[in-house]
Design a protein around this motif. Structure first.
Motif, PDB file in Angstrom:
ATOM      1  N   PHE A  15       0.833  -1.200   0.000  1.00 52.43           N
ATOM      2  CA  PHE A  15       0.000   0.000   0.000  1.00 52.43           C
ATOM      3  C   PHE A  15       0.870   1.253   0.000  1.00 52.43           C
ATOM      4  O   PHE A  15       2.005   1.243   0.499  1.00 52.43           O
ATOM      5  CB  PHE A  15      -0.901   0.047   1.236  1.00 52.43           C
ATOM      6  CG  PHE A  15      -1.890  -1.079   1.319  1.00 52.43           C
ATOM      7  CD1 PHE A  15      -2.897  -1.209   0.370  1.00 52.43           C
ATOM      8  CD2 PHE A  15      -1.833  -2.006   2.354  1.00 52.43           C
ATOM      9  CE1 PHE A  15      -3.822  -2.241   0.446  1.00 52.43           C
ATOM     10  CE2 PHE A  15      -2.747  -3.040   2.437  1.00 52.43           C
ATOM     11  CZ  PHE A  15      -3.742  -3.166   1.482  1.00 52.43           C
ATOM     12  N   SER A  20      -3.970   3.492  -0.627  1.00 52.65           N
ATOM     13  CA  SER A  20      -4.222   2.941  -1.960  1.00 52.65           C
ATOM     14  C   SER A  20      -3.208   1.843  -2.263  1.00 52.65           C
ATOM     15  O   SER A  20      -2.110   1.806  -1.690  1.00 52.65           O
ATOM     16  CB  SER A  20      -4.146   4.038  -3.019  1.00 52.65           C
ATOM     17  OG  SER A  20      -2.860   4.632  -3.037  1.00 52.65           O
ATOM     18  N   GLU A  57     -10.790  -4.331  -5.919  1.00 51.85           N
ATOM     19  CA  GLU A  57      -9.365  -4.324  -5.601  1.00 51.85           C
ATOM     20  C   GLU A  57      -8.782  -5.731  -5.699  1.00 51.85           C
ATOM     21  O   GLU A  57      -7.648  -5.905  -6.175  1.00 51.85           O
ATOM     22  CB  GLU A  57      -9.135  -3.749  -4.204  1.00 51.85           C
ATOM     23  CG  GLU A  57      -9.296  -2.244  -4.144  1.00 51.85           C
ATOM     24  CD  GLU A  57      -9.160  -1.718  -2.733  1.00 51.85           C
ATOM     25  OE1 GLU A  57      -8.731  -0.561  -2.574  1.00 51.85           O
ATOM     26  OE2 GLU A  57      -9.485  -2.441  -1.769  1.00 51.85           O
TER      27      GLU A  57
END
Length: 292
Positions: A15, A20, A57
């Motif tokens: 991350f 994100s 994701e």
């Protein structure tokens, strides 16, 4: 399942500081692990913080790893949960053609009986032709898959091809190895520190966390163990044992991400409720890596 012999690594999800996903770091991690000698990749396991990823994701992570891997090594996908019907539905909704097996954890939180665990895996095995790896990790699930249940499932369902065994009771692993009657059933260590003795006892290797941080040392150790080169394998084990213990001091994957940050592979950030390794632990990990 010879493809499950050796060292598999349960990949982290890198991350950025803002939370994100760092897809460039993920690509770098795949290359670093493969170049270090790992035999296969495990995608979206606990170490990947999969519980904090959205469905979109997860798809992005899968596609990124698939592209970076470029068919160099086999892949295993993690699909599990404590709602049997939901797990089966996810199997049916997912394209499983790229994977040699699915890693599916024993139901957590519900704390089912041994019969409940058996029926859970029975329902999954009967719903798909895909190879299944049982995952026993009592420290996370709150229940244990007893050796008798493992052997029962292995004997009754040919597509149940392995168990990732992470019970803190090492004798449980040896009981499975001792009583297993299927030559094509793999007993894989789910505990990095027990990986060597379990492999020497007749196991198939490991699905590792630290293996993606120090892949050359860990994969060499497991290969030597599979070849029964005991002294040489323990030489590598003793190089790795302190860093292996250190990365779990504050939970997983905080420690391994600190290792990967030290190696320049990806950043140490996690998603809440997990937090990055403390400054004290990071300093300890950096010192241990320098000594290695």
């Amino acid at each position: 399942m010879k493809q499950l012999v050796g060292t598999g690594v349960a990949l982290v999800t890198p991350f950025h500081q803002d939370g994100s996903i760092d897809f460039a770091g993920l690509e770098k991690l795949v290359d670093y692990s493969i170049n270090g000698g790992v035999e296969y990749l495990v995608i979206l396991g606990t170490t990947a913080e999969a519980a904090t990823l959205t469905k979109d994701e997860k798809k992005q992570v899968i596609e990124t790893i698939k592209k970076a891997n470029a068919n160099r090594v086999p892949m295993v996908l993690g699909i599990g949960g404590n709602n049997t019907a939901e797990v089966i539905a996810e199997y049916k909704e997912t394209d499983l053609s790229d994977y040699i097996a699915i890693l599916t954890v024993s139901p957590y939180y519900n704390k089912p009986t041994q019969e409940g665990i058996y029926q859970h895996y029975k329902a999954i095995a009967e719903s798909t032709e895909q190879n299944i790896i049982l995952y026993n990790v009592p420290g996370r699930t709150g229940s244990n898959i007893n050796p008798e249940t493992t052997i029962r499932l292995a004997n009754e369902f040919k597509n149940i091809v392995a168990i990732k065994e992470a019970s803190p009771n090492f004798l449980q692993s040896t009981d499975i190895i001792r009583t297993n009657t299927r030559e094509d059933f793999n007993i894989i260590s789910g505990d990095d520190e027990y990986a060597l003795p379990m492999t020497l006892a007749g196991g198939s290797g490991v699905i590792s966390v630290i293996g993606q941080g120090i892949p050359e040392i860990f994969t060499d150790m497991i290969r030597k163990a599979l070849n029964k080169d005991v002294d040489a394998a323990y030489t590598q084990h003793y190089k790795a044992v302190e860093i292996t213990r250190a990365i779990f001091e504050e939970g997983n994957p905080c420690g391994i991400k600190a290792v990967l940050d030290n190696k320049g592979v990806c950043s140490p950030y996690t998603r809440l409720p997990l937090v990055p390794a403390s400054e004290k632990l990071t300093e300890k990990i950096n010192q241990l890596l320098a000594e290695i």
